[in-house]
Design a protein around this motif. Structure first.
Motif, short mmCIF file in Angstrom:
data_model
loop_
_atom_site.label_atom_id
_atom_site.label_comp_id
_atom_site.label_asym_id
_atom_site.label_seq_id
_atom_site.Cartn_x
_atom_site.Cartn_y
_atom_site.Cartn_z
N ALA A 106 0.95 -1.40 0.44
CA ALA A 106 0.00 -0.45 -0.01
C ALA A 106 1.16 1.33 0.05
O ALA A 106 1.76 1.14 0.38
CB ALA A 106 -0.86 -0.07 1.29
N PRO A 107 0.00 2.30 -0.27
CA PRO A 107 0.83 3.66 -0.42
C PRO A 107 1.06 4.05 1.02
O PRO A 107 -0.20 4.00 1.71
CB PRO A 107 0.03 4.35 -1.17
CG PRO A 107 -0.93 4.09 -0.97
CD PRO A 107 -1.00 2.18 -1.29
N VAL A 108 2.14 5.48 0.94
CA VAL A 108 2.05 5.89 2.49
C VAL A 108 2.61 6.83 2.59
O VAL A 108 3.41 7.33 1.38
CB VAL A 108 3.15 4.67 3.52
CG1 VAL A 108 4.69 4.98 3.14
CG2 VAL A 108 3.01 5.53 5.12
N GLU A 109 2.12 7.87 3.13
CA GLU A 109 2.45 9.06 3.84
C GLU A 109 2.75 9.91 4.82
O GLU A 109 1.85 9.10 5.77
CB GLU A 109 1.26 10.61 2.79
CG GLU A 109 1.81 11.79 3.45
CD GLU A 109 0.39 13.35 2.67
OE1 GLU A 109 1.20 13.15 1.50
OE2 GLU A 109 -0.16 13.31 3.06
N LEU A 110 3.99 10.29 5.21
CA LEU A 110 4.28 10.42 6.99
C LEU A 110 4.30 12.02 6.89
O LEU A 110 4.66 12.71 6.51
CB LEU A 110 4.79 10.01 7.29
CG LEU A 110 5.86 7.99 7.05
CD1 LEU A 110 6.99 7.96 7.72
CD2 LEU A 110 4.45 7.46 7.94
N ARG A 111 3.55 12.27 8.14
CA ARG A 111 3.21 13.91 7.60
C ARG A 111 3.90 14.98 8.64
O ARG A 111 5.11 14.03 9.84
CB ARG A 111 2.08 14.31 7.95
CG ARG A 111 1.27 13.65 7.48
CD ARG A 111 0.01 14.47 7.68
NE ARG A 111 -1.07 13.78 8.75
CZ ARG A 111 -2.06 14.23 9.51
NH1 ARG A 111 -2.57 14.86 8.76
NH2 ARG A 111 -2.16 13.22 10.17
N CYS A 112 5.14 16.02 8.01
CA CYS A 112 5.95 17.04 8.70
C CYS A 112 5.73 18.09 8.41
O CYS A 112 5.20 18.54 7.04
CB CYS A 112 7.40 16.22 8.63
SG CYS A 112 8.52 17.45 8.79
N ASN A 113 5.57 18.93 9.38
CA ASN A 113 5.46 20.23 9.39
C ASN A 113 6.49 21.18 10.10
O ASN A 113 6.67 20.49 11.26
CB ASN A 113 3.90 21.00 9.67
CG ASN A 113 2.35 20.47 8.48
OD1 ASN A 113 2.37 19.41 8.60
ND2 ASN A 113 2.23 21.24 7.74
N TYR A 114 6.82 22.40 9.50
CA TYR A 114 7.68 22.95 10.90
C TYR A 114 7.20 24.32 10.29
O TYR A 114 6.31 25.04 9.94
CB TYR A 114 9.21 22.41 9.71
CG TYR A 114 8.97 23.71 8.69
CD1 TYR A 114 8.36 22.82 7.07
CD2 TYR A 114 8.94 24.65 8.44
CE1 TYR A 114 8.48 23.75 6.05
CE2 TYR A 114 9.60 25.62 7.28
CZ TYR A 114 8.93 25.12 5.84
OH TYR A 114 8.80 26.12 4.84
N SER A 115 7.94 25.43 11.69
CA SER A 115 7.66 26.65 12.03
C SER A 115 8.84 26.84 11.66
O SER A 115 9.78 26.71 12.34
CB SER A 115 6.88 26.94 12.71
OG SER A 115 7.13 26.58 14.16
N SER A 116 8.99 28.42 10.84
CA SER A 116 10.21 29.20 11.23
C SER A 116 10.17 29.95 9.75
O SER A 116 9.64 30.37 9.46
CB SER A 116 11.60 27.81 10.53
OG SER A 116 12.51 28.50 10.67
N SER A 117 10.89 31.09 10.39
CA SER A 117 10.68 32.36 10.22
C SER A 117 11.99 32.48 8.94
O SER A 117 11.98 34.46 8.40
CB SER A 117 10.58 33.61 11.05
OG SER A 117 11.90 33.51 12.05
N VAL A 118 12.93 32.00 8.85
CA VAL A 118 13.84 31.95 8.01
C VAL A 118 14.41 30.83 7.14
O VAL A 118 13.12 29.97 6.74
CB VAL A 118 14.88 32.35 8.49
CG1 VAL A 118 15.31 33.51 9.50
CG2 VAL A 118 16.02 30.94 9.53
N SER A 119 14.76 30.53 6.10
CA SER A 119 15.04 29.60 5.44
C SER A 119 15.81 27.94 5.88
O SER A 119 16.21 28.80 6.85
CB SER A 119 16.14 30.34 4.02
OG SER A 119 14.82 30.83 3.46
#
Lengths: 114, 115
Positions: free
Chosen positions: B17-30
């Motif tokens: 099966a396909p899978v997606e693992l989620r990741c979100n980040y917060s940063s004010s710079v590159s």
């Protein structure tokens, strides 16, 4: 393929005792790191080491902790007087450079403080 | 300071099966973005990284991730998983310029592949 090694794999100690966790980074790497992961929590940065001195450290890395590169190959983390809350997995890592460079991690030392 | 959120602590999936693992980040710079994998009783190893350029990054073992700046996400995907993909996956972010170069890690997502 070169790898980071750590000893011991598991260390059990009594509260208040000193422990030394050992790491052998990859030989041509210049930056060395210690991280810890308390069970079920994030991997947390402790300290980085470059050119024989600490280059950065986190709030966790207080006076109870120290690092050393005693002989040009080993990189050690000492905890002077262990507390129950020091129980965690401790990872050593090394990298050729910083920022964009990949960190290579050891298998970890599980520290259990009783 | 940057932070990383891995929304799923555990993702069970069937083999192939396909899978997606989620990741979100917060940063004010590159930022630079990384995915690491940890197999049982081993250290973390790099799966892939985004430094700049193409937002779709391909890594080892058939994994890929897409950098989405507007959504501040870096989700990891694989179209067809193997039993051997069972492991802990960590997303990490570090600043691309200024400030600390030390990566901040997420809590990890445990991928469990069932036969």
């Amino acid at each position: 393929e070169p790898e980071v090694t750590q000893t011991p794999s598991h260390q059990v100690t009594q509260m208040g005792q000193e422990v030394i966790l050992r790491c052998v980074p990859i030989s041509n790497h210049l930056y060395f790191y210690w991280y810890r992961q308390i069970l079920g929590q994030k991997v947390e940065f402790l300290v980085s080491f470059y050119n024989n001195e600490i280059s950065e450290k986190s709030e966790i890395f207080d006076d109870q902790f120290s690092v050393e590169r005693p002989d040009g190959s080993n990189f050690t983390l000492k905890i002077r007087s262990t507390k129950l809350e020091d129980s965690a997995m401790y990872f050593c890592a090394s990298s050729r450079g910083r920022g964009r460079n990949e960190q290579f991690f050891g298998p970890g030392t599980r520290l259990t403080v009783l | 300071a940057q932070s990383v959120t891995q929304l799923d602590s555990q993702v069970p999936v069937f083999e192939e099966a396909p899978v997606e693992l989620r990741c979100n980040y917060s940063s004010s710079v590159s930022v630079y973005l990384f995915w690491y994998v940890q197999y049982p009783n081993q250290g973390l190893q790099l799966l892939l990284k985004y430094l700049s350029g193409s937002t779709l990054v391909k890594g080892i073992n058939g994994f890929e991730a897409e950098f989405n700046k507007s959504q501040t996400s870096f989700h990891l995907r694989k179209p067809s998983v193997h039993i051997s993909d069972t492991a802990e996956y960590f997303c990490a972010v570090s600043w691309a310029s200024g400030g600390s170069y030390i990566p901040t890690f997420g809590r990890g997502t445990s991928l469990i592949v069932h036969p």
